[in-house]
Design a protein around this motif. Sequence first.
Motif, PDB file in Angstrom:
ATOM      1  N   THR A 253     -26.649  16.075  16.550  1.00  0.00           N
ATOM      2  CA  THR A 253     -26.333  15.349  15.806  1.00  0.00           C
ATOM      3  C   THR A 253     -26.193  14.195  16.450  1.00  0.00           C
ATOM      4  N   GLY A 254     -26.341  13.296  15.528  1.00  0.00           N
ATOM      5  CA  GLY A 254     -26.183  11.823  15.029  1.00  0.00           C
ATOM      6  C   GLY A 254     -26.453  10.884  14.822  1.00  0.00           C
ATOM      7  N   SER A 255     -25.979   9.289  14.375  1.00  0.00           N
ATOM      8  CA  SER A 255     -24.954   8.601  12.961  1.00  0.00           C
ATOM      9  C   SER A 255     -26.230   7.832  13.223  1.00  0.00           C
ATOM     10  N   ALA A 256     -26.572   7.363  11.741  1.00  0.00           N
ATOM     11  CA  ALA A 256     -27.505   6.094  10.897  1.00  0.00           C
ATOM     12  C   ALA A 256     -26.255   5.216  10.018  1.00  0.00           C
ATOM     13  N   TYR A 257     -26.956   3.797  11.048  1.00  0.00           N
ATOM     14  CA  TYR A 257     -25.935   2.897   9.938  1.00  0.00           C
ATOM     15  C   TYR A 257     -26.805   1.973   9.494  1.00  0.00           C
ATOM     16  N   ALA A 258     -26.655   1.318   8.202  1.00  0.00           N
ATOM     17  CA  ALA A 258     -27.800   0.149   7.452  1.00  0.00           C
ATOM     18  C   ALA A 258     -26.358  -0.469   6.230  1.00  0.00           C
ATOM     19  N   ASP A 259     -27.541  -1.647   6.173  1.00  0.00           N
ATOM     20  CA  ASP A 259     -26.131  -3.204   5.831  1.00  0.00           C
ATOM     21  C   ASP A 259     -26.781  -2.262   3.940  1.00  0.00           C
ATOM     22  N   VAL A 260     -26.197  -2.218   3.313  1.00  0.00           N
ATOM     23  CA  VAL A 260     -26.350  -1.849   1.981  1.00  0.00           C
ATOM     24  C   VAL A 260     -26.149  -3.030   0.680  1.00  0.00           C
ATOM     25  N   ASP A 313     -22.843  -6.619  -1.267  1.00  0.00           N
ATOM     26  CA  ASP A 313     -23.570  -6.595   0.609  1.00  0.00           C
ATOM     27  C   ASP A 313     -22.197  -5.134   0.951  1.00  0.00           C
ATOM     28  N   ASN A 314     -22.982  -4.036   1.386  1.00  0.00           N
ATOM     29  CA  ASN A 314     -21.574  -3.354   2.039  1.00  0.00           C
ATOM     30  C   ASN A 314     -22.430  -2.971   3.714  1.00  0.00           C
ATOM     31  N   TYR A 315     -21.350  -1.832   4.418  1.00  0.00           N
ATOM     32  CA  TYR A 315     -22.314  -1.235   5.620  1.00  0.00           C
ATOM     33  C   TYR A 315     -22.126  -0.174   4.980  1.00  0.00           C
ATOM     34  N   VAL A 316     -22.997   0.941   5.623  1.00  0.00           N
ATOM     35  CA  VAL A 316     -22.563   2.563   5.647  1.00  0.00           C
ATOM     36  C   VAL A 316     -22.724   2.958   6.836  1.00  0.00           C
ATOM     37  N   SER A 317     -22.173   4.093   7.156  1.00  0.00           N
ATOM     38  CA  SER A 317     -22.710   4.867   8.929  1.00  0.00           C
ATOM     39  C   SER A 317     -22.196   6.433   7.349  1.00  0.00           C
ATOM     40  N   PHE A 318     -23.595   6.914   8.081  1.00  0.00           N
ATOM     41  CA  PHE A 318     -23.527   8.495   8.091  1.00  0.00           C
ATOM     42  C   PHE A 318     -24.055   9.573   8.850  1.00  0.00           C
ATOM     43  N   ASP A 319     -23.965  10.340   8.532  1.00  0.00           N
ATOM     44  CA  ASP A 319     -24.205  11.837   9.840  1.00  0.00           C
ATOM     45  C   ASP A 319     -25.512  12.532  10.379  1.00  0.00           C
ATOM     46  N   LEU A 320     -25.885  12.358  11.387  1.00  0.00           N
ATOM     47  CA  LEU A 320     -27.388  13.119  11.306  1.00  0.00           C
ATOM     48  C   LEU A 320     -27.342  14.424  11.779  1.00  0.00           C
ATOM     49  N   VAL A 321     -27.877  15.208  11.224  1.00  0.00           N
ATOM     50  CA  VAL A 321     -27.951  17.040  12.066  1.00  0.00           C
ATOM     51  C   VAL A 321     -29.026  17.595  12.605  1.00  0.00           C
ATOM     52  N   GLN A 322     -29.902  18.361  13.661  1.00  0.00           N
ATOM     53  CA  GLN A 322     -31.106  18.771  13.167  1.00  0.00           C
ATOM     54  C   GLN A 322     -31.033  20.269  13.739  1.00  0.00           C
ATOM     55  N   LYS A 323     -32.153  20.634  11.785  1.00  0.00           N
ATOM     56  CA  LYS A 323     -31.905  21.737  11.872  1.00  0.00           C
ATOM     57  C   LYS A 323     -33.563  22.358  12.473  1.00  0.00           C
ATOM     58  N   VAL A 329     -30.625  14.404   7.245  1.00  0.00           N
ATOM     59  CA  VAL A 329     -29.153  13.797   6.669  1.00  0.00           C
ATOM     60  C   VAL A 329     -28.231  14.321   6.128  1.00  0.00           C
ATOM     61  N   ASP A 330     -26.534  14.663   7.296  1.00  0.00           N
ATOM     62  CA  ASP A 330     -25.762  15.303   6.859  1.00  0.00           C
ATOM     63  C   ASP A 330     -25.551  14.776   5.152  1.00  0.00           C
ATOM     64  N   GLN A 331     -25.577  16.119   3.854  1.00  0.00           N
ATOM     65  CA  GLN A 331     -25.406  15.844   3.153  1.00  0.00           C
ATOM     66  C   GLN A 331     -23.465  15.676   2.155  1.00  0.00           C
ATOM     67  N   ASP A 332     -22.897  16.014   3.368  1.00  0.00           N
ATOM     68  CA  ASP A 332     -21.555  16.206   2.741  1.00  0.00           C
ATOM     69  C   ASP A 332     -21.116  14.126   2.933  1.00  0.00           C
ATOM     70  N   SER A 333     -21.888  13.740   4.465  1.00  0.00           N
ATOM     71  CA  SER A 333     -21.455  12.636   5.186  1.00  0.00           C
ATOM     72  C   SER A 333     -21.991  11.287   3.944  1.00  0.00           C
ATOM     73  N   TRP A 334     -22.844  12.115   3.315  1.00  0.00           N
ATOM     74  CA  TRP A 334     -24.125  11.095   3.005  1.00  0.00           C
ATOM     75  C   TRP A 334     -23.740  10.894   0.940  1.00  0.00           C
ATOM     76  N   ALA A 335     -23.104  12.363   0.781  1.00  0.00           N
ATOM     77  CA  ALA A 335     -22.336  11.867  -0.346  1.00  0.00           C
ATOM     78  C   ALA A 335     -20.454  11.121  -0.555  1.00  0.00           C
ATOM     79  N   SER A 336     -19.950  10.779   0.992  1.00  0.00           N
ATOM     80  CA  SER A 336     -18.756  10.421   0.479  1.00  0.00           C
ATOM     81  C   SER A 336     -19.533   8.581   0.367  1.00  0.00           C
ATOM     82  N   GLU A 337     -20.351   8.335   1.284  1.00  0.00           N
ATOM     83  CA  GLU A 337     -21.085   6.754   1.114  1.00  0.00           C
ATOM     84  C   GLU A 337     -21.286   6.770   0.145  1.00  0.00           C
TER      85      GLU A 337
END
Length: 345
Positions: A253-260, A313-323, A329-337
């Motif tokens: 698993t993993g996490s990503a962060y970005a300023d948007v 300006d917003n700050y987003v964070s979402f999950d990562l998965v290894q397949k 990018v985990d699509q459920d987590s990304w959809a919420s952001e």
Amino acid sequence: MSGNINEVSAGPEGSPQPQQPHDADAQPPAPAVPQQAAQPYQAQSPYARQPVVPGQPNPYGRLVPGYYPQPAAPSGKATAALVCGILAILFSASLLPGIILGIVAIVLASKAVKESGKNGKTTGGKVCGIVGIVFSVLAFLMYLIIGFGAIMYAASNADSISSSYLDTPRSSAPMTSEGDQKAEPAVQAELDKLKNKDTAVVQALAEKLDKGFKDSSNYSLTELGVDPASFAQWMLADFTYQLDGVYTYDDGTGSAYADVTVRDPYALATAFMEEAQAFVDSPEASTLDEAAMKIKLGELYQAAMNKSTAMTDNYVSFDLVQKDGAWAVDQDSWASEVDYLFGIY
């Protein structure tokens, strides 16, 4: 009888009385002063009982008939002193309140003693006040010791960290892990779809915006005559991002962060509500049927879009998965952001 012999004369009762020799130079006797009758002797004892007036203090220190001892009037200062003393102990950790309450308790207790005498409340108030002040002083000293110790500890650690960092060669500085480097392109690719207005992403966003508008206003954008795809394109105008970090873990698993930076959906909603409210309050609103009302609301929404160009300006964070060894990018987590960025609820 011869003159050398005292003559005897008769007294009042006829008894003979002796006669004194006649002396030509002697003064006649002073008339007798009548004596007053002697008064009987009355001894004044220092222990003689004084009269006791009912209701007055008893001078003898014991109960006598008709005497009722009068208790001192109770003083409210005694109770106040006790309360302040207890509070001084309770608030001693707050330093200043504990000291102030302790001083007030001591002052009130002293005044209460002068007014009505010493009792349990005055004594307790004074003692508690003193204890509260002592506790506050001890707390102050403890805080000083703890604070000084913390400063010294931080200073010593800062020196050791600085020394170790300076002594470490630049080549051995920690670098981004291999997993993080592999996951970063997947994160950038997902964000680039929004930035570049990818067709599939725009269509999916348009459907979400259309449904979200209907859920909040009972009318969809399509029913108001507003093209959802055009609206999604408008929302993505000037979209930018700055990657803030990508982190992966051994469990896949993993996490990503970005300023948007994106169009402000709340500024748009505020502008539309102002336009719609002004129309509803106008006489024209009562003359339109539902179909005409929808058309009018669509025109007002387009006007609000043209009027509102604010960015946020917003700050987003979402999950990562290894397949299969690849990061995504985990699509459920990304959809919420995405819903959060564009105000879709």
